[in-house]
Scaffold this active site. Structure first.
Site, PDB file in Angstrom:
ATOM      1  N   ASP A  26       0.988  -1.566   0.036  1.00  0.00           N
ATOM      2  CA  ASP A  26      -0.135  -0.119  -0.258  1.00  0.00           C
ATOM      3  C   ASP A  26       0.697   1.112  -0.134  1.00  0.00           C
ATOM      4  O   ASP A  26       1.910   1.412   0.223  1.00  0.00           O
ATOM      5  CB  ASP A  26      -0.839   0.097   0.741  1.00  0.00           C
ATOM      6  CG  ASP A  26      -1.379   1.767   1.410  1.00  0.00           C
ATOM      7  OD1 ASP A  26      -2.687   1.751   0.425  1.00  0.00           O
ATOM      8  OD2 ASP A  26      -1.431   1.434   2.619  1.00  0.00           O
TER       9      ASP A  26
ATOM     10  N   ASP B  75      -0.005   5.087   1.499  1.00  0.00           N
ATOM     11  CA  ASP B  75      -0.342   6.073   2.004  1.00  0.00           C
ATOM     12  C   ASP B  75      -0.005   5.550   3.290  1.00  0.00           C
ATOM     13  O   ASP B  75      -1.116   4.043   3.599  1.00  0.00           O
ATOM     14  CB  ASP B  75      -1.568   6.592   1.664  1.00  0.00           C
ATOM     15  CG  ASP B  75      -1.532   7.258   0.488  1.00  0.00           C
ATOM     16  OD1 ASP B  75      -1.212   8.389   0.425  1.00  0.00           O
ATOM     17  OD2 ASP B  75      -2.955   7.387  -0.484  1.00  0.00           O
TER      18      ASP B  75
END
Length: 237
Positions: free
Chosen positions: A20, A22
């Site tokens: 991922d 953020d």
């Protein structure tokens, strides 16, 4: 700190890693929190930790819907989304977003050991490019990037498994889901990985309650503490 909540490793050994963006690779969550808090404050509302935990990891449109609904803001969701995007993108354009602690070390280690890696983010491509503009060499180390906020193949955002299944399918050797390890910070991302049939390491935001961390295969406090050897990968030294 490493914490294992007792989830049995389904396969143990993996061959590919999907990460991922953020809050996992880039330290952007403070910026998102500030943008939403600023909008909420105009209406006398407070962006609480409980709402933060629900928003983390969602696509922009869903983030806006949750914020407007949970705080009962007197504006349409699309208006909130536009203002949120303007505030956050304005910050991204003017500042260098720092990498999360340990991210550079882990990614270089995986690249040097020829472990295929990809990015799977709920951001749009435009948002991704703004946030990563000062880290182009770093992101060249990844095999590919899937931007769920704008990729036409990603029909549903996290917690649906679409983004991780599509990311796996875009590796040249097309690994099976069980051969992929996901690295996430958000409960919605962990659920998406589990639904995709993948193992998942969680690096939770401090606002994520304990009960929303339990689906993860392993929980660590920093990305460079991932026990790679548990998944059949070269350990990080």
């Amino acid at each position: 700190m490493l914490r294992n909540y007792g989830t049995v490793l389904k396969n143990g050994k993996v061959t590919h890693i999907i990460i991922d963006l953020d809050g996992t690779l880039l330290d952007t969550e403070k910026i998102y929190k500030h943008a939403i808090s600023s909008i909420a404050k105009r209406f006398g509302k407070v962006y609480t930790d409980d709402i933060v935990a629900k928003v983390i990891g969602t696509v922009e449109k869903e983030s806006a819907r949750i914020a407007v609904t949970e705080m009962q803001l007197p504006i349409p969701t699309n208006e909130f989304q536009h203002e949120f995007r303007t505030l956050s993108h304005g910050f991204f354009a003017k500042h260098q977003i720092p990498l999360m602690p340990g991210a550079r070390q882990l990614v270089h280690h995986l690249h040097e050991n020829k472990v295929p890696i990809s990015v799977a983010t709920s951001s749009s491509l435009k948002s991704f490019e703004l946030k990563t503009a000062k880290h182009k060499d770093f992101f060249k180390l990844f095999d590919h990037v899937v931007c769920g906020g704008s990729d036409p193949e990603v029909k549903k955002g996290k917690p649906s498994p679409d983004i991780f299944l599509i990311s796996a399918s875009r590796f040249p050797d097309k690994p099976k889901p069980a051969e992929c390890l996901v690295v996430e910070d958000a409960p919605s991302g962990v659920q998406a990985a589990i639904s995709a049939g993948m193992q998942v390491v969680m690096i939770p935001d401090e606002n994520v309650p304990q009960e929303r961390r339990r689906l993860a295969t392993v929980v660590v406090s920093s990305i460079d503490l991932i026990p790679l050897e548990k998944f059949g990968l070269p350990p990080l030294k």
